[in-house]
Motif scaffolding. Structure first.
Motif, short mmCIF file in Angstrom:
data_model
loop_
_atom_site.label_atom_id
_atom_site.label_comp_id
_atom_site.label_asym_id
_atom_site.label_seq_id
_atom_site.Cartn_x
_atom_site.Cartn_y
_atom_site.Cartn_z
N THR A 182 38.63 22.69 50.45
CA THR A 182 38.15 21.50 49.74
C THR A 182 37.44 21.90 48.46
N TYR A 183 36.62 22.93 48.53
CA TYR A 183 35.89 23.41 47.35
C TYR A 183 36.86 23.81 46.23
N TRP A 194 39.94 22.85 45.87
CA TRP A 194 40.64 21.66 45.38
C TRP A 194 39.78 20.92 44.37
N VAL A 195 38.49 20.73 44.69
CA VAL A 195 37.59 20.02 43.77
C VAL A 195 37.50 20.76 42.44
N GLU A 241 41.10 20.33 40.70
CA GLU A 241 41.56 18.99 40.38
C GLU A 241 40.48 18.06 39.84
N GLY A 242 39.23 18.44 40.03
CA GLY A 242 38.13 17.53 39.72
C GLY A 242 37.69 17.47 38.28
N TRP A 289 32.62 20.30 38.11
CA TRP A 289 31.91 20.08 39.36
C TRP A 289 31.27 18.69 39.34
N TYR A 346 29.29 17.09 41.45
CA TYR A 346 28.11 16.83 42.27
C TYR A 346 26.82 17.36 41.66
#
Length: 176
Positions: free
Chosen positions: A54-55, A57-58, A61-62, A65, A67
């Motif tokens: 998940t990390y 992928w973020v 694709e994100g 960061w 967050y």
């Protein structure tokens, strides 16, 4: 009191990603029906826990960061890159120590177990998962990464809330 919450989107047949960890099935819906609900949830979060898949992928694709400086634990046995300005800690082994550290860092706010399913299952097995907030999207994949890949029968979950978000529905379950 800090709660450990698995907040996630799922297909109606129980998958959180396709076989290749893709989320195209989810991204096709956009954020219009979910943005306000998501922002309210995120405002209650004081720390994050996620797995390496998940990390990565973020980060990939994100577009950066998303967050900010929220304290974040990534469960992995590898050394991974850290975005500038992010408070990322890498951990392996039993999740109990991670849960204790994340709760302390959350400052009375909640800990978001982002994913994937194996991370949430580890927290559940350790007795450290308090709630599942699952938004069921109106699509089926037939196969992929399961919502909660448990190895034993879970305790009975209690439905405590239902919210309609456009054509999707969020179910909130209390563990135990």
């Amino acid at each position: 009191m800090t709660r450990f919450q698995y907040y996630v989107a799922s297909t109606i047949d129980g998958f959180i990603a396709d076989e290749h960890d893709g989320l195209e099935w989810l991204l096709q819906f956009g954020m219009a029906d979910f943005a306000e609900h998501y922002e309210r949830f995120l405002a209650s979060v004081g720390a994050l826990v996620l797995g390496a898949t998940t990390y990565e992928w973020v980060l990939r694709e994100g577009g950066g960061w998303p967050y900010g400086e929220l304290p974040t634990w990534v469960l992995t046995h590898r050394s991974l890159d850290v975005p500038e300005g992010a408070d990322i800690r890498f951990a392996s082994g039993e999740v109990g120590a991670v849960a204790d550290a994340a709760a302390a860092a959350a400052g009375g706010r909640n800990v978001w177990i982002i994913g994937g399913g194996p991370v949430a299952a580890q927290f559940l097995a350790a007795g450290r998962l308090d709630e599942l907030l699952v938004t069921y999207m109106p699509v089926a994949l037939g196969r992929g990464r399961p919502l909660l890949p448990v190895t034993t029968v879970t305790p009975v979950l209690t439905l405590t809330g239902v919210t309609r978000l456009g054509d999707a529905v969020e179910h909130v379950y209390r563990v135990g």
